[in-house]
Design a protein around this motif. Sequence first.
Motif, PDB file in Angstrom:
ATOM      1  N   ILE A 122      20.995   6.931 -30.446  1.00 53.64           N
ATOM      2  CA  ILE A 122      21.409   7.068 -29.154  1.00 53.64           C
ATOM      3  C   ILE A 122      20.933   5.625 -28.223  1.00 53.64           C
ATOM      4  CG2 ILE A 122      20.886   8.292 -26.729  1.00 53.64           C
ATOM      5  CD1 ILE A 122      20.365  10.649 -28.742  1.00 53.64           C
ATOM      6  N   GLN A 123      21.711   5.181 -27.451  1.00 53.33           N
ATOM      7  CA  GLN A 123      21.425   3.882 -26.767  1.00 53.33           C
ATOM      8  C   GLN A 123      20.887   4.523 -25.414  1.00 53.33           C
ATOM      9  OE1 GLN A 123      24.401   0.752 -26.831  1.00 53.33           O
ATOM     10  NE2 GLN A 123      23.208  -0.605 -25.607  1.00 53.33           N
ATOM     11  N   ILE A 124      19.828   4.205 -24.893  1.00 54.16           N
ATOM     12  CA  ILE A 124      19.314   4.437 -23.620  1.00 54.16           C
ATOM     13  C   ILE A 124      19.667   3.664 -22.612  1.00 54.16           C
ATOM     14  CG2 ILE A 124      17.237   5.096 -22.633  1.00 54.16           C
ATOM     15  CD1 ILE A 124      17.701   7.152 -24.679  1.00 54.16           C
ATOM     16  N   THR A 125      19.654   2.261 -22.803  1.00 50.30           N
ATOM     17  CA  THR A 125      20.028   1.232 -21.807  1.00 50.30           C
ATOM     18  C   THR A 125      21.220   0.376 -22.281  1.00 50.30           C
ATOM     19  OG1 THR A 125      18.641  -0.571 -22.691  1.00 50.30           O
ATOM     20  CG2 THR A 125      17.907   1.091 -20.958  1.00 50.30           C
ATOM     21  N   ARG A 126      21.964   0.007 -21.312  1.00 50.02           N
ATOM     22  CA  ARG A 126      22.983  -0.809 -21.588  1.00 50.02           C
ATOM     23  C   ARG A 126      23.267  -1.524 -20.328  1.00 50.02           C
ATOM     24  NH1 ARG A 126      27.401  -0.814 -25.623  1.00 50.02           N
ATOM     25  NH2 ARG A 126      26.859   1.443 -25.831  1.00 50.02           N
ATOM     26  N   ASP A 127      22.401  -2.260 -19.769  1.00 48.80           N
ATOM     27  CA  ASP A 127      22.535  -3.175 -18.555  1.00 48.80           C
ATOM     28  C   ASP A 127      22.091  -4.728 -18.664  1.00 48.80           C
ATOM     29  OD1 ASP A 127      19.768  -2.959 -19.246  1.00 48.80           O
ATOM     30  OD2 ASP A 127      19.317  -1.669 -17.403  1.00 48.80           O
ATOM     31  N   SER A 128      22.112  -5.217 -19.786  1.00 50.66           N
ATOM     32  CA  SER A 128      21.952  -6.690 -20.083  1.00 50.66           C
ATOM     33  C   SER A 128      20.645  -7.115 -19.036  1.00 50.66           C
ATOM     34  CB  SER A 128      23.092  -7.528 -19.335  1.00 50.66           C
ATOM     35  OG  SER A 128      24.101  -7.140 -20.075  1.00 50.66           O
ATOM     36  N   VAL A 129      19.830  -6.177 -19.108  1.00 50.49           N
ATOM     37  CA  VAL A 129      18.400  -6.510 -18.710  1.00 50.49           C
ATOM     38  C   VAL A 129      17.494  -6.385 -19.652  1.00 50.49           C
ATOM     39  CG1 VAL A 129      16.559  -5.780 -16.977  1.00 50.49           C
ATOM     40  CG2 VAL A 129      19.082  -5.895 -16.348  1.00 50.49           C
ATOM     41  N   SER A 130      16.306  -7.173 -19.875  1.00 49.24           N
ATOM     42  CA  SER A 130      15.214  -7.030 -20.828  1.00 49.24           C
ATOM     43  C   SER A 130      14.533  -5.777 -20.782  1.00 49.24           C
ATOM     44  CB  SER A 130      14.281  -8.174 -20.780  1.00 49.24           C
ATOM     45  OG  SER A 130      13.355  -8.256 -21.525  1.00 49.24           O
ATOM     46  N   GLN A 131      14.462  -5.062 -22.193  1.00 50.82           N
ATOM     47  CA  GLN A 131      13.766  -3.802 -22.356  1.00 50.82           C
ATOM     48  C   GLN A 131      12.826  -4.348 -23.055  1.00 50.82           C
ATOM     49  OE1 GLN A 131      15.046  -1.626 -20.046  1.00 50.82           O
ATOM     50  NE2 GLN A 131      16.960  -2.681 -19.844  1.00 50.82           N
ATOM     51  N   SER A 132      11.548  -3.629 -22.939  1.00 50.82           N
ATOM     52  CA  SER A 132      10.448  -3.985 -23.921  1.00 50.82           C
ATOM     53  C   SER A 132       9.342  -2.751 -24.062  1.00 50.82           C
ATOM     54  CB  SER A 132       9.826  -5.372 -23.786  1.00 50.82           C
ATOM     55  OG  SER A 132       9.304  -5.314 -22.398  1.00 50.82           O
ATOM     56  N   SER A 133       8.505  -3.004 -25.026  1.00 50.40           N
ATOM     57  CA  SER A 133       7.374  -2.287 -25.229  1.00 50.40           C
ATOM     58  C   SER A 133       7.608  -0.783 -24.970  1.00 50.40           C
ATOM     59  CB  SER A 133       6.208  -2.594 -24.049  1.00 50.40           C
ATOM     60  OG  SER A 133       6.047  -3.860 -24.168  1.00 50.40           O
ATOM     61  N   PRO A 134       8.675   0.196 -25.727  1.00 48.96           N
ATOM     62  CA  PRO A 134       8.783   1.593 -25.690  1.00 48.96           C
ATOM     63  C   PRO A 134       7.670   2.317 -26.292  1.00 48.96           C
ATOM     64  CG  PRO A 134      10.340   0.497 -27.209  1.00 48.96           C
ATOM     65  CD  PRO A 134       9.467  -0.715 -26.691  1.00 48.96           C
ATOM     66  N   LEU A 145       9.451   9.002 -23.095  1.00 48.18           N
ATOM     67  CA  LEU A 145       9.677   7.836 -23.440  1.00 48.18           C
ATOM     68  C   LEU A 145       9.114   6.900 -22.142  1.00 48.18           C
ATOM     69  CD1 LEU A 145      10.745   5.398 -25.285  1.00 48.18           C
ATOM     70  CD2 LEU A 145      12.950   5.867 -24.458  1.00 48.18           C
ATOM     71  N   THR A 146       8.386   5.887 -22.343  1.00 50.66           N
ATOM     72  CA  THR A 146       8.177   4.916 -21.095  1.00 50.66           C
ATOM     73  C   THR A 146       8.430   3.535 -21.844  1.00 50.66           C
ATOM     74  OG1 THR A 146       5.793   4.908 -22.216  1.00 50.66           O
ATOM     75  CG2 THR A 146       6.468   6.363 -20.140  1.00 50.66           C
ATOM     76  N   TRP A 147       9.038   2.662 -21.123  1.00 52.49           N
ATOM     77  CA  TRP A 147       9.219   1.193 -21.440  1.00 52.49           C
ATOM     78  C   TRP A 147       9.149   0.330 -20.111  1.00 52.49           C
ATOM     79  CZ3 TRP A 147      13.090   4.508 -20.641  1.00 52.49           C
ATOM     80  CH2 TRP A 147      14.226   4.342 -19.829  1.00 52.49           C
ATOM     81  N   TYR A 152       8.294  -5.675 -16.090  1.00 48.84           N
ATOM     82  CA  TYR A 152       7.106  -5.267 -15.240  1.00 48.84           C
ATOM     83  C   TYR A 152       7.645  -4.026 -14.700  1.00 48.84           C
ATOM     84  CZ  TYR A 152      10.049  -7.374 -11.513  1.00 48.84           C
ATOM     85  OH  TYR A 152      11.165  -7.606 -10.975  1.00 48.84           O
ATOM     86  N   VAL A 153       8.689  -3.647 -14.631  1.00 47.94           N
ATOM     87  CA  VAL A 153       9.207  -2.502 -14.081  1.00 47.94           C
ATOM     88  C   VAL A 153       9.111  -1.079 -14.888  1.00 47.94           C
ATOM     89  CG1 VAL A 153      10.941  -1.097 -12.785  1.00 47.94           C
ATOM     90  CG2 VAL A 153      10.855  -3.479 -12.681  1.00 47.94           C
ATOM     91  N   ILE A 154       8.161  -0.179 -14.837  1.00 49.60           N
ATOM     92  CA  ILE A 154       7.848   1.028 -15.517  1.00 49.60           C
ATOM     93  C   ILE A 154       9.111   1.989 -15.469  1.00 49.60           C
ATOM     94  CG2 ILE A 154       6.328   2.724 -16.318  1.00 49.60           C
ATOM     95  CD1 ILE A 154       3.953   0.930 -15.141  1.00 49.60           C
ATOM     96  N   ASN A 155       9.768   2.358 -16.636  1.00 49.49           N
ATOM     97  CA  ASN A 155      10.726   3.479 -16.647  1.00 49.49           C
ATOM     98  C   ASN A 155      10.089   4.520 -17.399  1.00 49.49           C
ATOM     99  OD1 ASN A 155      13.394   2.240 -15.456  1.00 49.49           O
ATOM    100  ND2 ASN A 155      12.334   0.509 -16.471  1.00 49.49           N
ATOM    101  N   ILE A 156      10.397   5.732 -17.214  1.00 45.95           N
ATOM    102  CA  ILE A 156      10.235   6.927 -17.928  1.00 45.95           C
ATOM    103  C   ILE A 156      11.444   7.812 -18.074  1.00 45.95           C
ATOM    104  CG2 ILE A 156       9.196   8.428 -16.179  1.00 45.95           C
ATOM    105  CD1 ILE A 156       7.364   9.295 -17.752  1.00 45.95           C
ATOM    106  N   THR A 157      11.585   8.389 -19.262  1.00 47.76           N
ATOM    107  CA  THR A 157      12.591   9.388 -19.414  1.00 47.76           C
ATOM    108  C   THR A 157      12.146  10.579 -20.385  1.00 47.76           C
ATOM    109  OG1 THR A 157      15.082   9.861 -19.974  1.00 47.76           O
ATOM    110  CG2 THR A 157      13.824   8.539 -21.566  1.00 47.76           C
TER     111      THR A 157
END
Length: 195
Positions: A122-134, A145-147, A152-157
């Motif tokens: 399952i692809q969680i992001t598709r926005d041409s922005v760097s995702q890291s440290s899941p 899931l946090t990443w 520097y912007v913290i995301n959670i799902t």
Amino acid sequence: APQINMDGTNIYVSYMKRDLATVEKETDLLDVEKVYSAMVYKTYDYQTETMQDEETFVTICHDTLSDPLVFDHHSATAEVNGDTYMISTYTIDEDRDLYSDADRELFISIYNITKNKQYYPIQITRDSVSQSSPKLTELGGTLYLTWLREGYVINITNVSEILEALFDTSKQETVSPENGTTEQVTVNKEVFING
């Protein structure tokens, strides 16, 4: 780094396996494009003190890449309807250029350990922005899931909600566009990579 997850009497050790056969010098170890890697796990039964002989490879599928470059692997186990699942999260560098990072997208892989079946990722992001440290974390019976987005912007799902939707077998009501009749349907979610 290896990660340990537990379920019942089994301990699951998951890690990135690297093929060092092509390494000629120490600096080659830092070149992730030269060193092939794959996500794997092994099972250890702590009651019988036995380790599974073979590694289980987690298949990485992608829409456009045949052998994607995987980063930031993290895993957790979850139990759904009596089956144990290995949930893995990772990022893929979609243009295989390590100097650009805006193309690193985030994925979740779901592997049914009990039935030895793997779902398509399952692809969680598709926005041409760097995702890291899941990172997958269980809190109060819910898997999150946090990443980091853009470093520097913290995301959670809530991954538990994703799993509930994936494994929902209830019938849904649908209306036929041809004649307007209502019928009950169940979506077949038993589509696996390996059979």
